[in-house]
Design a protein around this motif. Structure first.
Motif, PDB file in Angstrom:
ATOM      1  N   GLY A  42      14.941 -10.299  12.294  1.00  0.00           N
ATOM      2  CA  GLY A  42      14.808 -11.711  11.915  1.00  0.00           C
ATOM      3  C   GLY A  42      14.127 -12.518  13.003  1.00  0.00           C
ATOM      4  O   GLY A  42      13.272 -13.362  12.721  1.00  0.00           O
ATOM      5  N   VAL A  43      14.475 -12.232  14.248  1.00  0.00           N
ATOM      6  CA  VAL A  43      13.843 -12.946  15.369  1.00  0.00           C
ATOM      7  C   VAL A  43      12.350 -12.604  15.414  1.00  0.00           C
ATOM      8  O   VAL A  43      11.502 -13.484  15.555  1.00  0.00           O
ATOM      9  N   TRP A  44      12.026 -11.329  15.237  1.00  0.00           N
ATOM     10  CA  TRP A  44      10.615 -10.934  15.214  1.00  0.00           C
ATOM     11  C   TRP A  44       9.880 -11.642  14.060  1.00  0.00           C
ATOM     12  O   TRP A  44       8.770 -12.170  14.235  1.00  0.00           O
ATOM     13  N   MET A  45      10.537 -11.686  12.880  1.00  0.00           N
ATOM     14  CA  MET A  45       9.900 -12.313  11.714  1.00  0.00           C
ATOM     15  C   MET A  45       9.564 -13.775  11.976  1.00  0.00           C
ATOM     16  O   MET A  45       8.585 -14.308  11.436  1.00  0.00           O
ATOM     17  N   SER A  46      10.384 -14.420  12.816  1.00  0.00           N
ATOM     18  CA  SER A  46      10.165 -15.851  13.058  1.00  0.00           C
ATOM     19  C   SER A  46       8.885 -16.105  13.855  1.00  0.00           C
ATOM     20  O   SER A  46       8.403 -17.227  13.903  1.00  0.00           O
ATOM     21  N   PHE A  47       8.357 -15.068  14.479  1.00  0.00           N
ATOM     22  CA  PHE A  47       7.130 -15.233  15.266  1.00  0.00           C
ATOM     23  C   PHE A  47       5.870 -14.796  14.507  1.00  0.00           C
ATOM     24  O   PHE A  47       4.776 -14.857  15.048  1.00  0.00           O
ATOM     25  N   VAL A  48       6.040 -14.314  13.282  1.00  0.00           N
ATOM     26  CA  VAL A  48       4.864 -13.877  12.515  1.00  0.00           C
ATOM     27  C   VAL A  48       4.772 -14.667  11.214  1.00  0.00           C
ATOM     28  O   VAL A  48       5.761 -15.219  10.744  1.00  0.00           O
ATOM     29  N   GLY A  49       3.599 -14.705  10.663  1.00  0.00           N
ATOM     30  CA  GLY A  49       3.380 -15.435   9.404  1.00  0.00           C
ATOM     31  C   GLY A  49       3.675 -14.539   8.223  1.00  0.00           C
ATOM     32  O   GLY A  49       2.766 -14.124   7.505  1.00  0.00           O
ATOM     33  N   LEU A  50       4.960 -14.220   8.054  1.00  0.00           N
ATOM     34  CA  LEU A  50       5.332 -13.278   6.987  1.00  0.00           C
ATOM     35  C   LEU A  50       5.475 -14.031   5.666  1.00  0.00           C
ATOM     36  O   LEU A  50       6.545 -14.494   5.311  1.00  0.00           O
ATOM     37  N   THR A  51       4.351 -14.151   4.956  1.00  0.00           N
ATOM     38  CA  THR A  51       4.366 -14.801   3.645  1.00  0.00           C
ATOM     39  C   THR A  51       4.164 -13.734   2.576  1.00  0.00           C
ATOM     40  O   THR A  51       4.108 -12.547   2.883  1.00  0.00           O
ATOM     41  N   GLN A  52       4.004 -14.198   1.341  1.00  0.00           N
ATOM     42  CA  GLN A  52       3.860 -13.267   0.225  1.00  0.00           C
ATOM     43  C   GLN A  52       2.699 -12.283   0.414  1.00  0.00           C
ATOM     44  O   GLN A  52       2.760 -11.164  -0.093  1.00  0.00           O
ATOM     45  N   SER A  53       1.708 -12.697   1.173  1.00  0.00           N
ATOM     46  CA  SER A  53       0.533 -11.834   1.316  1.00  0.00           C
ATOM     47  C   SER A  53       0.819 -10.605   2.170  1.00  0.00           C
ATOM     48  O   SER A  53       0.025  -9.679   2.198  1.00  0.00           O
ATOM     49  N   TYR A  54       1.924 -10.626   2.889  1.00  0.00           N
ATOM     50  CA  TYR A  54       2.183  -9.525   3.828  1.00  0.00           C
ATOM     51  C   TYR A  54       3.490  -8.787   3.578  1.00  0.00           C
ATOM     52  O   TYR A  54       3.801  -7.866   4.309  1.00  0.00           O
ATOM     53  N   ILE A  55       4.238  -9.225   2.560  1.00  0.00           N
ATOM     54  CA  ILE A  55       5.561  -8.585   2.443  1.00  0.00           C
ATOM     55  C   ILE A  55       5.477  -7.128   2.012  1.00  0.00           C
ATOM     56  O   ILE A  55       6.414  -6.375   2.204  1.00  0.00           O
ATOM     57  N   ALA A  56       4.347  -6.731   1.429  1.00  0.00           N
ATOM     58  CA  ALA A  56       4.230  -5.313   1.082  1.00  0.00           C
ATOM     59  C   ALA A  56       3.947  -4.462   2.320  1.00  0.00           C
ATOM     60  O   ALA A  56       4.188  -3.268   2.323  1.00  0.00           O
ATOM     61  N   ASN A  57       3.455  -5.090   3.360  1.00  0.00           N
ATOM     62  CA  ASN A  57       3.184  -4.368   4.604  1.00  0.00           C
ATOM     63  C   ASN A  57       3.411  -5.330   5.777  1.00  0.00           C
ATOM     64  O   ASN A  57       2.491  -5.989   6.241  1.00  0.00           O
ATOM     65  N   TRP A  58       4.651  -5.372   6.231  1.00  0.00           N
ATOM     66  CA  TRP A  58       5.056  -6.355   7.246  1.00  0.00           C
ATOM     67  C   TRP A  58       4.213  -6.276   8.513  1.00  0.00           C
ATOM     68  O   TRP A  58       3.962  -7.277   9.160  1.00  0.00           O
ATOM     69  N   SER A  59       3.809  -5.054   8.847  1.00  0.00           N
ATOM     70  CA  SER A  59       3.148  -4.879  10.143  1.00  0.00           C
ATOM     71  C   SER A  59       1.805  -5.608  10.206  1.00  0.00           C
ATOM     72  O   SER A  59       1.273  -5.864  11.278  1.00  0.00           O
ATOM     73  N   THR A  60       1.245  -5.945   9.033  1.00  0.00           N
ATOM     74  CA  THR A  60      -0.056  -6.630   9.039  1.00  0.00           C
ATOM     75  C   THR A  60       0.094  -8.151   9.140  1.00  0.00           C
ATOM     76  O   THR A  60      -0.907  -8.869   9.214  1.00  0.00           O
ATOM     77  N   ALA A  61       1.326  -8.651   9.123  1.00  0.00           N
ATOM     78  CA  ALA A  61       1.528 -10.102   9.198  1.00  0.00           C
ATOM     79  C   ALA A  61       0.989 -10.629  10.528  1.00  0.00           C
ATOM     80  O   ALA A  61       1.242 -10.034  11.581  1.00  0.00           O
ATOM     81  N   PRO A  62       0.225 -11.734  10.503  1.00  0.00           N
ATOM     82  CA  PRO A  62      -0.386 -12.214  11.751  1.00  0.00           C
ATOM     83  C   PRO A  62       0.644 -12.808  12.710  1.00  0.00           C
ATOM     84  O   PRO A  62       1.619 -13.442  12.276  1.00  0.00           O
ATOM     85  N   TRP A  63       0.418 -12.585  13.994  1.00  0.00           N
ATOM     86  CA  TRP A  63       1.302 -13.137  15.029  1.00  0.00           C
ATOM     87  C   TRP A  63       1.062 -14.644  15.105  1.00  0.00           C
ATOM     88  O   TRP A  63      -0.079 -15.089  15.234  1.00  0.00           O
ATOM     89  N   GLU A  64       2.104 -15.428  14.993  1.00  0.00           N
ATOM     90  CA  GLU A  64       1.920 -16.880  15.000  1.00  0.00           C
ATOM     91  C   GLU A  64       2.662 -17.552  16.129  1.00  0.00           C
ATOM     92  O   GLU A  64       2.724 -18.788  16.193  1.00  0.00           O
ATOM     93  N   GLY A  65       3.270 -16.751  16.993  1.00  0.00           N
ATOM     94  CA  GLY A  65       3.963 -17.308  18.159  1.00  0.00           C
ATOM     95  C   GLY A  65       5.020 -18.319  17.757  1.00  0.00           C
ATOM     96  O   GLY A  65       5.861 -18.040  16.896  1.00  0.00           O
ATOM     97  N   LEU A  66       4.936 -19.491  18.339  1.00  0.00           N
ATOM     98  CA  LEU A  66       5.982 -20.495  18.131  1.00  0.00           C
ATOM     99  C   LEU A  66       5.640 -21.492  17.024  1.00  0.00           C
ATOM    100  O   LEU A  66       6.329 -22.500  16.870  1.00  0.00           O
ATOM    101  N   SER A  67       4.605 -21.211  16.245  1.00  0.00           N
ATOM    102  CA  SER A  67       4.154 -22.252  15.304  1.00  0.00           C
ATOM    103  C   SER A  67       5.220 -22.588  14.255  1.00  0.00           C
ATOM    104  O   SER A  67       5.355 -23.744  13.862  1.00  0.00           O
ATOM    105  N   SER A  68       5.977 -21.581  13.799  1.00  0.00           N
ATOM    106  CA  SER A  68       7.034 -21.880  12.819  1.00  0.00           C
ATOM    107  C   SER A  68       8.117 -22.758  13.449  1.00  0.00           C
ATOM    108  O   SER A  68       8.679 -23.639  12.793  1.00  0.00           O
ATOM    109  N   TYR A  69       8.411 -22.516  14.744  1.00  0.00           N
ATOM    110  CA  TYR A  69       9.416 -23.332  15.437  1.00  0.00           C
ATOM    111  C   TYR A  69       8.913 -24.765  15.595  1.00  0.00           C
ATOM    112  O   TYR A  69       9.652 -25.724  15.415  1.00  0.00           O
TER     113      TYR A  69
END
Lengths: 311, 428
Positions: A42-69
């Motif tokens: 969950g902590v890792w997920m908070s740093f990536v842009g895990l949206t519908q476009s990436y849920i089939a392959n989590w590892s491809t989700a782009p790193w977004e750092g602190l932007s969600s925070y």
């Protein structure tokens, strides 16, 4: 001279040393699998842009750092503002539910601690909400709170309090309905814990106080409450954590999209993750919540444990 | 759940020779199929689909392991299956989810060879086929059951009031006022005011009538245009004008609103054609109601519905692609559509077929006409599902405001839609 006994003793010592670890190993493995690993994910997920476009392959989700925070904590933006609103609603909800549940539980425990005919009946009766399956209880409340055929409006109209046409599950009333249902569900737990705590206070202490002229209120203030302090310390913390994280009450009463007045934080996070399909942002809010609860719990234990030690 | 589905899908091989009646590729395979709940109960779905799946097995040797999933759980189960990669081989989806689920990349695109395998694109009703995914890409779903909105009206209540079914929105408003008598508990219109899906559907339909699209040509949300505001107001005003029972603000997608209509407590109902099942279950005869297209305000666009319905998708990582395609072909065949449309009260997705979900010929004609000429797809953009939840929820709050306090003004509506639009930012 044989080395057998020596080896045996050494082997025995190492087995003894290993035994506690072996015994707790299953618990540690399960704790890691069930709590720690998902939390870290969950902590890792908070740093990536895990949206519908990436849920089939989590590892491809782009790193977004602190932007969600930053998004969650930018209270001038509509999204941050709704998160703040949800946090405020949750704080008020928690204070009311924990405070009133404790008051009800304490009052009932004090009354039912004394011996009288029918005590067993009342003790059982008061525990019914706690024993009832949680979903069944809240669903029953949602029926009772319906506008047209609900029991609440019927009773209020019969008593002449309202015209029987109030809405309890929408608008600002939704918050109060949620508070009432949560208190109904939580106070028996406070009652049970406090009743158990009261059993440990010897009657002699009360007798001595009575001889010294202490009335009921003085006995409660100077004997009961201090003696219940360890119970209260743990129970209030548990009630606080359960209530702050409460998901079942709003979800069963209102569904995935509660009215604004009842948008408490767990459902708010659920909405971001499973309704808006933004798991990264939902995780960021979860991590903020986790940190907040850890800080509050830490401070609570620090302050009250220190006072207990001094006492 | 995931372990269970993994076990189910894992049970299937690529192809085999088992199955006594098996023919060709795929024989001996077991497919897992998640069907959506279309009947009045999950058992009802199993009773309808069971014999058809047996028939498919006899024809092809392919066994189908059926799991009927209730609507409240379906999307979450699909998301869980998408993220874990352990899903069924074939599944039903709400067609409005198609673009959003397409964006996950978890579903098999129906490219030209896949389309040929299921009988070709041309076999489908074009409006229904267009819901399969984002325009310009190979669709990741094909239509299975089609539904559209219509205006149901109670013939007796209209006749008693000397009214004819409305042909403009203004007439509908006037009729609804005439037919409302709160002292008798009767209202002009039934409404599911607590359902965000209904709310967003009408926000879209009425917005379309006003010439507004919720997304601009580049796919960016544009919820606050004057047309969208006017469209939402058109719907919310039904509550503001008190021509619906205020209690219906709490009605969700349940039997309450159709129930009110069936019991004569409401003279009109705007619903998809599968409301027939509930109306009949509530004791209303099909001859007691009529259906016309939901009218537009005078001088506005004559849009009466969006293309609603259920689509079929295939999980990309299925090991049984050929069998899955055969199954989709079977379910979307004319013969199966004829059988399944009756119990599920659906319009056929196969071009040229006559609707048979009702014995009321006028009703069938009305719905078929709406689908053919007056229905448009919901926005075919990847964040369509967020549009549904955010705008739907905003409209629900406006209906609640109308029911409990002051009727929302244009600026209230614009502010609510602006908030909904702002929430789209992170996922958008």
């Amino acid at each position: 001279m044989s080395s057998g006994p020596h080896v045996k003793r050494a082997g025995g010592r190492s087995t003894r040393r290993l035994t506690p670890y072996l015994l707790i190993a299953p618990a540690i493995v399960l704790e890691l699998l069930i709590h720690i690993v998902p939390m870290l994910v969950g902590v890792w997920m908070s740093f990536v842009g895990l949206t519908q476009s990436y849920i089939a392959n989590w590892s491809t989700a782009p790193w977004e750092g602190l932007s969600s925070y930053r998004l969650a904590l930018d209270f001038s933006s509509p999204i941050g503002n709704s998160f703040l609103h949800s946090f405020e609603v949750t704080c008020l909800y928690t204070v009311l539910v924990v405070g009133i549940s404790w008051t009800f539980g304490m009052s009932a425990a004090l009354v039912l601690h004394r011996n009288f005919t029918g005590r067993g009946f009342f003790r059982t009766l008061f525990l019914v909400p706690y024993a009832m399956p949680i979903y069944a209880g809240i669903m029953t409340w949602s029926f009772m709170l319906q506008r047209d055929n609900g029991l609440v409006n019927h009773v209020l109209k019969s008593l002449g309090v309202t015209n029987g046409e109030s809405f309890w599950l929408i608008g600002s009333n939704a918050f109060w309905s949620m508070v009432v249902v949560a208190i109904w569900r939580s106070w028996p737990f406070a009652f049970l814990m406090l009743l158990a705590g009261l059993q440990n206070i010897p009657d002699d202490v009360y007798d001595a106080a009575a001889v010294d002229g202490a009335g009921v209120w003085k006995q409660i203030r100077y004997i009961t409450l201090p003696a219940l302090r360890p119970v209260n310390l743990v129970m209030i913390l548990m009630l606080f954590l359960w209530t702050f994280n409460d998901f079942n009450t709003p979800f069963v009463l209102f569904g995935a999209q509660p009215p604004k007045s009842a948008d408490i934080i767990s459902v708010h996070i659920y909405g971001a993750s499973f309704v808006n399909w933004d798991f990264g942002f939902g995780s960021a809010m979860s991590v903020i919540l986790l940190v907040f609860l850890l800080v509050v719990t830490g401070l609570y234990l620090l302050i009250f444990n220190r006072r207990s030690t001094r006492a | 759940m995931l372990a269970g589905t993994a076990a189910c899908s894992g049970s299937s091989g690529s192809s085999g020779s088992g199955g006594s009646g098996g023919t060709g590729k795929g024989s001996g395979v077991t497919l897992t199929y998640w069907a959506s709940n279309q009947a009045s109960s999950i058992d009802g779905d199993k009773k309808v689909l069971g014999p058809e799946l047996k028939k498919f097995e006899q024809q092809t040797g392919i066994k189908v392991n059926l799991q009927v999933i209730g609507w409240p759980d379906l999307l979450n189960k699909i998301l869980a299956a998408t993220s874990s990669g352990k899903g069924p081989d074939v599944l039903n989806i709400g067609n409005t989810w198609a673009p959003s689920l397409q964006a996950t990349g978890a579903f098999l695109p129906f490219d030209s060879s896949a389309l040929t395998a299921i009988g070709g694109k041309s076999k489908f009703v074009p409006a229904s086929f267009a819901t399969g995914g984002v325009a310009g890409k190979d669709p990741t779903s094909v239509p299975l059951y089609s539904l559209v909105y219509g205006l149901y009206y109670n013939k007796k209540m209209f006749a008693d009031a000397g009214l004819k079914p409305p042909t403009t929105w203004e007439e509908l408003q006037t009729d609804a006022k005439k037919l409302t008598d709160p002292s008798k508990g009767t209202y002009g219109m039934a409404m599911e005011g607590g359902s965000y899906t209904e709310s967003v559907h009408f926000a879209f339909i009425f917005g379309q009538q006003q010439g507004a699209d919720p997304f601009d040509s580049s796919g960016k949300p544009d919820f606050t245009s004057p047309g969208m505001v006017a469209g939402v107001k058109q719907y919310v005003d039904l509550m503001s004008d008190k021509v619906v029972n205020p209690s219906s603000v709490q009605y969700k997608n349940g039997p309450e609103a159709p129930g009110d209509f069936a019991k004569g407590k409401a003279a009109m109902l705007m619903s998809q054609n599968n409301a027939d099942n509930t109306l009949v279950a509530d004791g209303m005869k099909t001859s007691a109601y009529g259906v016309v297209a939901i009218p537009a305000p005078t001088g506005k666009k004559d849009i009466a519905s969006f293309v609603a319905g259920i689509n079929m998708s295939i999980f990309k990582n299925t090991k049984n692609k050929d069998a899955a395609l055969k199954f989709v072909k079977f379910m979307t065949s004319e013969a199966e559509q004829k059988i399944l449309d009756v119990p599920f009260a659906a319009l056929p997705v196969v071009a040229g077929m006559t609707p048979n979900f009702t014995t009321n010929a006028d009703e069938a004609k009305a719905f078929q006409g709406i689908l053919a000429t007056r229905a448009v797809p919901l926005p075919l953009v990847a964040n369509e599902s967020q549009f549904e939840t955010n705008v739907g929820n905003a409209v629900n709050q406006l209906i609640a405001q109308a029911a409990t306090g002051t009727p929302p003004t244009d600026s209230d509506i614009k502010a609510a839609l602006q908030q909904a639009q702002d929430k789209m930012t992170p996922a958008g």
